[in-house]
Structures are given as structure tokens and as C-alpha cells.
Enzyme design. Structure first.
Site, PDB file in Angstrom:
ATOM      1  N   HIS A 197       0.857  -1.295  -0.029  1.00 49.62           N
ATOM      2  CA  HIS A 197      -0.019  -0.067   0.144  1.00 49.62           C
ATOM      3  C   HIS A 197       0.962   1.464  -0.068  1.00 49.62           C
ATOM      4  CE1 HIS A 197       0.803  -1.022   4.287  1.00 49.62           C
ATOM      5  NE2 HIS A 197       1.057   0.473   4.400  1.00 49.62           N
TER       6      HIS A 197
HETATM    7  C1  T46 Z   1       3.120   0.984   6.792  1.00 50.44           C
HETATM    8  C2  T46 Z   1       3.930  -0.303   7.045  1.00 50.44           C
HETATM    9  C3  T46 Z   1       5.530  -0.255   6.809  1.00 50.44           C
HETATM   10  C4  T46 Z   1      -3.090  -0.852  14.195  1.00 50.44           C
HETATM   11  O1  T46 Z   1      -4.251  -1.073  14.720  1.00 50.44           O
HETATM   12  N1  T46 Z   1      -2.337   0.426  14.325  1.00 50.44           N
HETATM   13  C5  T46 Z   1      -1.468   0.778  13.727  1.00 50.44           C
HETATM   14  O2  T46 Z   1      -0.793   1.736  14.071  1.00 50.44           O
HETATM   15  C6  T46 Z   1      -1.029  -0.411  12.680  1.00 50.44           C
HETATM   16  C7  T46 Z   1      -0.001   0.252  11.751  1.00 50.44           C
HETATM   17  C8  T46 Z   1      -1.663  -1.381  12.422  1.00 50.44           C
HETATM   18  N2  T46 Z   1      -2.537  -1.666  13.054  1.00 50.44           N
HETATM   19  C9  T46 Z   1      -3.469  -2.988  12.801  1.00 50.44           C
HETATM   20  C10 T46 Z   1      -4.209  -2.947  11.402  1.00 50.44           C
HETATM   21  C11 T46 Z   1      -4.247  -4.429  11.002  1.00 50.44           C
HETATM   22  O3  T46 Z   1      -5.292  -4.979  11.394  1.00 50.44           O
HETATM   23  O4  T46 Z   1      -2.638  -4.103  12.726  1.00 50.44           O
HETATM   24  C12 T46 Z   1      -2.960  -4.792  11.935  1.00 50.44           C
HETATM   25  C13 T46 Z   1      -1.853  -5.052  10.762  1.00 50.44           C
HETATM   26  O5  T46 Z   1      -1.574  -3.909  10.013  1.00 50.44           O
HETATM   27  P1  T46 Z   1      -1.060  -3.774   8.512  1.00 50.44           P
HETATM   28  O6  T46 Z   1      -1.745  -5.058   7.710  1.00 50.44           O
HETATM   29  O7  T46 Z   1      -1.399  -2.510   7.992  1.00 50.44           O
HETATM   30  O8  T46 Z   1       0.366  -3.914   8.612  1.00 50.44           O
HETATM   31  P2  T46 Z   1       1.524  -3.878   7.416  1.00 50.44           P
HETATM   32  O9  T46 Z   1       2.718  -4.633   7.993  1.00 50.44           O
HETATM   33  O10 T46 Z   1       0.928  -4.343   6.223  1.00 50.44           O
HETATM   34  O11 T46 Z   1       1.735  -2.308   7.328  1.00 50.44           O
HETATM   35  C14 T46 Z   1       2.336  -1.575   8.357  1.00 50.44           C
HETATM   36  C15 T46 Z   1       1.499  -0.033   8.591  1.00 50.44           C
HETATM   37  O12 T46 Z   1       0.087  -0.606   8.577  1.00 50.44           O
HETATM   38  C16 T46 Z   1       1.743   0.610   7.246  1.00 50.44           C
HETATM   39  O13 T46 Z   1       1.230   2.071   7.519  1.00 50.44           O
HETATM   40  O14 T46 Z   1       3.755   1.775   6.033  1.00 50.44           O
HETATM   41  O15 T46 Z   1       3.571  -1.136   8.212  1.00 50.44           O
END
Ligand code: T46
Length: 136
Positions: free
Chosen positions: A49
Site C-alpha cells: 500500500h
Molecule cells: C506501513 C507499513 C510499513 C493498528 O491497529 N495500528 C497501527 O498503527 C498499525 C500500523 C496497524 N494496526 C492494525 C491494523 C491491522 O489490523 O494492525 C494490523 C496489521 O496492520 P497492516 O496490515 O496495515 O500492517 P502492514 O505491515 O501491512 O503495514 C504497516 C503499516 O500499516 C503501514 O502504515 O507503512 O507497516
């Protein structure tokens, strides 16, 4: 594409190492959120993303991983494998994190609190937004 990798100052003595990060000194924005990921399974690609306005610094404080940055015109892969290296990831930058070692801990310093509305999850939409960004 210019990759901005910070080399933070490690403070070492006979006891070991310490790295301190201060907003506006070491980090180019006010840090409003810190999160980290660990225990990432083999073969997993995280991210996929971009963000409309969020800026972040990624630090692999243990183990190693790779980050693919894509500004819509160019892609670059950056290795993160030292706890004193920080990769700056700007807004409007597609990111993928992959090749995590089993012991990897990826720490992220973020300029804004979590906001699902800031995410661009559709790659075609990202390309449109990134294209407009480059025209300006
Ligand atoms: C990014 C890359 C480097 C939260 O509740 N709070 C938070 O601050 C974050 C980051 C995530 N979450 C929850 C949302 C999802 O249910 O944690 C779960 C996993 O998040 P996500 O699938 O978005 O994780 P990544 O590793 O794909 O991406 C993350 C960040 O979301 C994104 O901003 O730039 O790491």
C-alpha cells in the site's frame, strides 16, 4: 528515485550499544506513533500500500528484511540489516516489506496516528495519485 537512509549515531561502550532518536534532530518529523512487527512468517510480503500523507522511518532493530519502494515510475529495493539504519518512507510511496529473517523486528516511527483513511490500497489508484504528484 532518491533513497533516504539515515545512519543514526550509536553510543557504544564496554557494556554494549545504544541508539537514541529525537524528533527533528534524528527524525525529520514529529513522532506521533511507534509500532513494530516481529515473528513475520517465511515468504510473507507485508505492506502493499501507500499513504496519502503519512511519513515514516523504518528501522530493523533486530535481524534483517528488505523494503521495496515504488514511486509509480521507479522501484528500488533497500536492505535493512543494521539497528542504526533508518529508511525514510515518504507519502505517496508504495511499499512492500519482505524477506524477513525469523528474528527480524521492524520498528516504525510514524508522523501521524493510525488512520485507515490515509491508506491507498489499490495500485491503480496509487499510480493515478503518484502521476498527479509528479506533474506538480
Ligand atoms: C506501513 C507499513 C510499513 C493498528 O491497529 N495500528 C497501527 O498503527 C498499525 C500500523 C496497524 N494496526 C492494525 C491494523 C491491522 O489490523 O494492525 C494490523 C496489521 O496492520 P497492516 O496490515 O496495515 O500492517 P502492514 O505491515 O501491512 O503495514 C504497516 C503499516 O500499516 C503501514 O502504515 O507503512 O507497516
Amino acid at each position: 528515485m532518491q533513497v533516504v537512509k539515515y545512519m543514526f549515531q550509536p553510543h557504544g561502550d564496554e557494556r554494549g550499544m545504544l541508539v537514541a532518536l529525537e524528533e527533528f534532530n534524528d527524525i525529520p518529523f514529529r513522532v506521533k506513533r511507534v509500532y513494530y512487527m516481529y515473528d513475520t512468517k517465511a515468504g510473507v510480503v507485508r505492506g502493499n500500500h501507500a499513504h496519502k500523507s503519512l511519513e515514516q522511518i523504518l528501522v530493523c532493530i533486530h535481524g534483517k528484511c528488505k523494503i521495496r519502494l515504488d514511486n509509480g515510475r521507479e522501484k528500488k529495493v533497500v536492505n535493512l540489516e543494521k539497528p542504526y539504519e533508518g529508511l525514510y518512507v515518504a507519502n505517496n510511496m508504495w511499499r512492500e516489506m519482505f524477506d524477513f529473517s525469523p528474528d527480524a523486528v521492524l520498528l516504525v516511527l510514524a508522523s501521524e496516528p493510525y488512520d485507515e483513511k490515509d491508506y491507498i490500497r489499490d495500485y491503480d489508484e496509487f499510480l493515478k495519485i503518484a502521476g498527479q504528484d509528479h506533474e506538480n
